[in-house]
Design an enzyme around this catalytic site. Sequence first.
Site, PDB file in Angstrom:
ATOM      1  N   ASN A  84       1.077  -1.121   0.004  1.00 57.31           N
ATOM      2  CA  ASN A  84       0.010  -0.059   0.129  1.00 57.31           C
ATOM      3  C   ASN A  84       0.834   1.363  -0.387  1.00 57.31           C
ATOM      4  O   ASN A  84       0.256   2.518   0.464  1.00 57.31           O
ATOM      5  CB  ASN A  84      -1.024  -0.145   0.554  1.00 57.31           C
ATOM      6  CG  ASN A  84      -1.443  -1.330   0.875  1.00 57.31           C
ATOM      7  OD1 ASN A  84      -2.439  -1.073  -0.183  1.00 57.31           O
ATOM      8  ND2 ASN A  84      -2.404  -2.273   2.423  1.00 57.31           N
ATOM      9  N   GLY A  87       2.128   2.313  -2.959  1.00 55.57           N
ATOM     10  CA  GLY A  87       2.190   3.135  -4.323  1.00 55.57           C
ATOM     11  C   GLY A  87       3.008   2.494  -5.402  1.00 55.57           C
ATOM     12  O   GLY A  87       3.039   3.080  -6.372  1.00 55.57           O
ATOM     13  N   GLU A 129       6.093  -6.196  -8.265  1.00 60.15           N
ATOM     14  CA  GLU A 129       6.038  -7.453  -7.799  1.00 60.15           C
ATOM     15  C   GLU A 129       7.763  -7.953  -8.155  1.00 60.15           C
ATOM     16  O   GLU A 129       7.584  -9.190  -8.402  1.00 60.15           O
ATOM     17  CB  GLU A 129       5.154  -8.092  -8.134  1.00 60.15           C
ATOM     18  CG  GLU A 129       3.884  -7.821  -7.831  1.00 60.15           C
ATOM     19  CD  GLU A 129       3.177  -7.126  -6.736  1.00 60.15           C
ATOM     20  OE1 GLU A 129       4.386  -7.386  -5.810  1.00 60.15           O
ATOM     21  OE2 GLU A 129       2.333  -6.588  -6.283  1.00 60.15           O
ATOM     22  N   GLN A 156       9.868  -8.922  -6.093  1.00 57.72           N
ATOM     23  CA  GLN A 156      10.099  -9.939  -4.757  1.00 57.72           C
ATOM     24  C   GLN A 156      10.069 -11.252  -5.074  1.00 57.72           C
ATOM     25  O   GLN A 156      10.710 -12.236  -4.567  1.00 57.72           O
ATOM     26  CB  GLN A 156       9.262  -9.878  -3.435  1.00 57.72           C
ATOM     27  CG  GLN A 156       8.071 -10.122  -3.936  1.00 57.72           C
ATOM     28  CD  GLN A 156       7.249  -8.729  -4.687  1.00 57.72           C
ATOM     29  OE1 GLN A 156       7.818  -7.927  -5.102  1.00 57.72           O
ATOM     30  NE2 GLN A 156       5.962  -9.766  -3.905  1.00 57.72           N
TER      31      GLN A 156
END
Length: 194
Positions: A12, A14, A88, A90
């Site tokens: 969350n 951004g 994303e 990760q």
Amino acid sequence: MAQLYYRYSTMNAGKSIELIKVAYNYEERGKHVMTLIPSTDDRYGMGLITSRIGLQREAAIVREDTNILEMFIRENGKRTIDCVLIDECQFLKKHHVEELVEIVDSFDVPVLAYGLKNDFRNELFEGSYYMLVYADKIEEIKTICWCGRKATMVARLCNGNIVKQGEQIMIGGNEMYVSLCRKHYNDGRLGPDR
């Protein structure tokens, strides 16, 4: 000189909207970007980068066996790619991060990777680890805990309670994860009355 950027934060903060904004800025100036998202994140459908405020952008899907360097070379042969953006990150594997490094070093094209740093157990993801190892620039995107302090931890929720054991990767949104400061992650408080 192009660089590999790792822009990380908790949930969350951004990250996805920042990526969409960067892509828009490049394209507004007549440049071409290649946007990527790991297949692991299918919350909003496959091949979509989606921000919680509702903006979306299509992206090429990166699977575990995808060679990002080969994908880049193919696309760059069709039209010059000026920037590679990945959300994303990760969820990337070591070889993916090394392929991104090769794009930067051999083609002089900047790569901006956005993602989480640590998981709900406060351990690094594989992609996060190798981004920390290889990135030229590491930048934190800040967000806050319910108390107003900087959120540095991602807590996983089960039946409204924080859990600190389980599979590292479980895809979910606000119903499953919350960003907390270290203090409230450690003491398990989800709000002033919880």
